[in-house]
Design an enzyme around this catalytic site. Sequence first.
Site, PDB file in Angstrom:
ATOM      1  N   GLY A  91       0.831  -1.201   0.000  1.00  0.00           N
ATOM      2  CA  GLY A  91       0.000   0.000   0.000  1.00  0.00           C
ATOM      3  C   GLY A  91       0.865   1.251   0.000  1.00  0.00           C
ATOM      4  CG  ASP A 208      -2.443   8.329  12.124  1.00  0.00           C
ATOM      5  OD1 ASP A 208      -3.558   8.892  12.071  1.00  0.00           O
ATOM      6  OD2 ASP A 208      -1.794   7.989  11.122  1.00  0.00           O
TER       7      ASP A 208
END
Lengths: 964, 192
Positions: A91, A208
């Site tokens: 990714g 995050d």
Amino acid sequence: MDAERWEHIETLFERALDLEPAAREAFLDEACGDDAALRGEVASLLASYTAAQPFFARLADQVEPIVSARLEPPGAPPARIGPYRIDRELGRGGMGTVYHAERDDGQYRQQVAIKLLRREFASDDVVRRFLAERQILASLNHPNIARLLDGGMTETGRPYFVLEYVEGWPILDYCETHRLGLEARLRLFQDVCAAVQYAHQNLIVHRDLKPGNILVADGAETGAPQVKLLDFGIAKLMQPGMDGHLAMTHTDVRPMTPLYASPEQLRGERVTTASDVYQLGVLLYELLTGQRPYARFEPTAYQIERAICEEDPPPPSQAVPPGGARPPWSRRLRGDLDAIVGKAMRKVPDERYESAAALSGDVERYLEQRPVRARRGNVTYRFAKFVRKHRVAVAAAGVIAVLLVTLAVLSVRFALVTARQADLVARERDKAAQMASFLVELFQVSDPNERQGTDVTAEELLLRGASRIETELRDQPETRAMLMNVIGRIYRQLGMYRQSETLLSLALDERRQALGDWHPDVAETQQELGRLRRAQGAYATAESLLTEALAMQRALFGERHVRVAQTLSDLGWVLHNKGEAGRAAALFNEALTMRRELLGPRHEDVAESLSSMAAVRRHQGAYDEAEQYYRQALAMYREVLGPEHLQVARALNDLAAMLQDLGRYDEAETYARASLDLYSKLFGTEHPDVATSLSNLAYVQQNKGDYEAAEQGYREALAMRRRLLGDDHPHVAHSLNNLAAVLQDQGRFEEAEPYAREALALYRKVFGDTHRLVAQALTNLGWMLRNRGALDEARPLFEEVVQIRTALYGGRHPQVAQGRIYLGSLLHRLGRWPAAEAEFQQALSVLADSMYARHPLRAMALSSFGELRTDQGRPEAMEMLQEALEIREAVLPPGHWQTAETRSALGACLMQQGRYEEAEPLLRQAVQILSERRGARHPVTQRALARLAQWDAARPDPGTPSPR
Amino acid sequence: MRVETPEHVTRLLKDVHAGDREAIDRLLPLVYDELRDLARQQRYRWQGKPALNTTALVHEAYLRLAGGAAIDWQNRRHFFRIAVKAMRYILLDYARAMQREKRGGGRVPVDLDEAHLVSEEEADELIALNAALERLEAVHPRQSQIVECRFFGGMTVDETAAVLGISPATVKRGWNVARAWLYREIRQDLTA
């Protein structure tokens, strides 16, 4: 060492440096002769030079890492990274690309994920810090956290992380594909919480947390779902280097996506474990509802950021997913789960769960069908919410601070005790506990959930508090006194002085009885009472209370202490109100210096000191300085407290009043309106400060010549003040005085006179005979008498004005000049020309400073003096009147009666010199405007009419109509 | 929330140019704050050169503070002189904070990115450097300005010459002797 010698040393040093080291000795021998000191100095510099170069290079290298690296387009995936063989790309994200890789350096085989960072992260510093932190991150050893295995730099200098490879679904996908029910989702969520809690205990914050970073795999052995958190600590580690360019805004340090960001992250504030708790709340929201809390704001980044910081999301039970199909359990979300998500997602970090474990614990309680903490009374939250809802309680925000600080202080005191003090501590603890539970109960009732329909008002709440103090705390005098002090203070801030007085007097008595006369708490209540007395206009009592409190605080806390500064400031205001500007200025200055030293350059208290300096400098006539102080104070309040705060409203008001003094009416009106709007927003329509603000706006309007608006404003303010403050309050006198002035501006002398006399009497009663406000009231009454023809009666009044003002400010003050102008003009009408001339001369000499060059007061002096000079037949009259007219035309709004007055005077002067044609338009315009503005009966209009009649009679050729 | 407008900054710069000492005092905190913010954000991009490469930072602060207002080179020079001084104070603050941390406090769970940027020794050196610079300033203000531009501002010899309005040769000479002098002072301070 002086500069010349330095030059000499520098020259020799430089020349020696150019030589071969071997030749330097000889050179120095020759150049320095027998100046051994010189030789020694240069030689020692040469010796340190060699070491200096690497020293500075190293220091610079290590000290401040700054320069931005260049962006580099992503290239083809490398075949290898370190000992890892790249297999395929998994990714791409904001920070870089993730590859699947395998370690194949012959040691062992292992599947890993490698995150290869983008070029702009490849600064030495990031890498160095990464290498330092790698150990900490690698030490995170938890079944729900993907391990950080390794990390380093590629040959081309790009950093990479090697992570445990996790085969699994992002958590939301997993829940969907496996059709997990509510309980299963909550259990997964608890696993996430456990991992986050573990990391927090190891001093690492994720920052995050989002569904994409949380993978779920079917457990190999057990078949149970296995949660794995990715990227722990990395976001924090990488964050500051995220932006590849020098950005123009302050919003650089922020998460990759705002969708899961906490308010404090978006604001660029300090990020703590509480931010992770917030993000867990967002995750829970999405797990429960299938959508993000701010889904409807998502199309634009700006909107969602604003919403996250300002709006409450719909509770999970109310969330409607895009397709409209709610999950089957959506009805079960109502209540407990709504509350749990809400508490995790509070805007203010301190109001959230204190840890991921606490959040998980509440979920556990829900699953076990026990009462959840989130629905129990959270006093701070309810209080804060109450304050937000009732803007009036902005004043009460001070109270929260007081209460919380008190509680904090008490807990600190617990920590510092010795065995000897155990008894005292026990009492303190009881006090704190009593107060806490008192507040809990007080605010529990204001929870809308428990009290459907109407909200409690601040007044109700206070009343309830005050009466419960009476009944329930009968046996705890110290706690009683503390609360009475606090509530008495809120009452004062709300303008409810009588209620405040009752409570504060009681508090003072009780504290004295319980603690003796000499105690910080006694000083505190005395100070509070002193402030109240000042607000009530009882300045002498206020002064003695505050002086006593100050002496006590100095003895108890030392000379330099924030409380001492506060009391100095309070006392300064009392003196200022009493008209003792010099003493007030000294106290304000002392407080300002002390606060800057103790609190730093930017602080609410420093701003308060700046505005008090401004007030006193303004009254001393130092307008430039005062304006500076006011603007600094306003800016600082806005910066420190935000734009919608009581102090901002006050600062706006002060600035308006000041600009009004300077004749800058348009600016003044703008600020006055802004202030009134803000006051009304904060306090509603009925409050002493609203009355003041209303009155100030009216004053500006009066000066601009908008008398109707001004009169209405003054009348409203007067009525409000009588209601709130009683009939004997100086503010009532202000209103009477103002009203009289605006009535007489409209030529309504008979109506005005009683108001003016009432104001004067009230001022004398409150302040004694030598006070600026007595002078002000005398001025008004004097004009009223003059205008209705009682010139002889008016004269002693104006003389007293000059006398009072000279006593207060010294002779060289614009206020004195104003008094002299009025007196001079009256003497002129009384036919006492030499005396009048002397007054004008003195006034103009005060106003000679360039600061007053375009001041309305100087125009007034020139205009009045010009009229006298005309009557005296003196040639300089013309120039004076022309200048007066020029200033008034420029400074006053068009069609102002004062401008017309000067036109008429100038017309008369021209006529005297036989310049009839030039005189006519001036005379006619003046009559027209004065009739409109002052009415035909007003003496100033009468005089203008008389001049026009004189022109008619005296013009050289009465047969020919003059051109219009 | 910062309320100073570009116009305000421009006016202050003009005042500085006109020799108004007070304007410098008012401007310095603005520049300081701006730079400190930027430095906090940009701290991690250091490339490792023999002097601090902070010129970009100064340019950036300048653009921010001055907004779109046109400012002539004269004012820009003043700004740069102030900015490098501000940079010096930023580092000094940072070093002092390091020292405080050394004296008190343990680790807190949130400061991964604040730790290990400067070692304690380096913090001591920075503080000693500042003290030495103050002494140099007293004797020879231009030397100290050269150090501020070269070391704290990361400027080249030519940039420094342009900002200070002196020849590159003078800059080079001053930089050499000042480094030697400062190094000696710092060593004496730290070994004392």
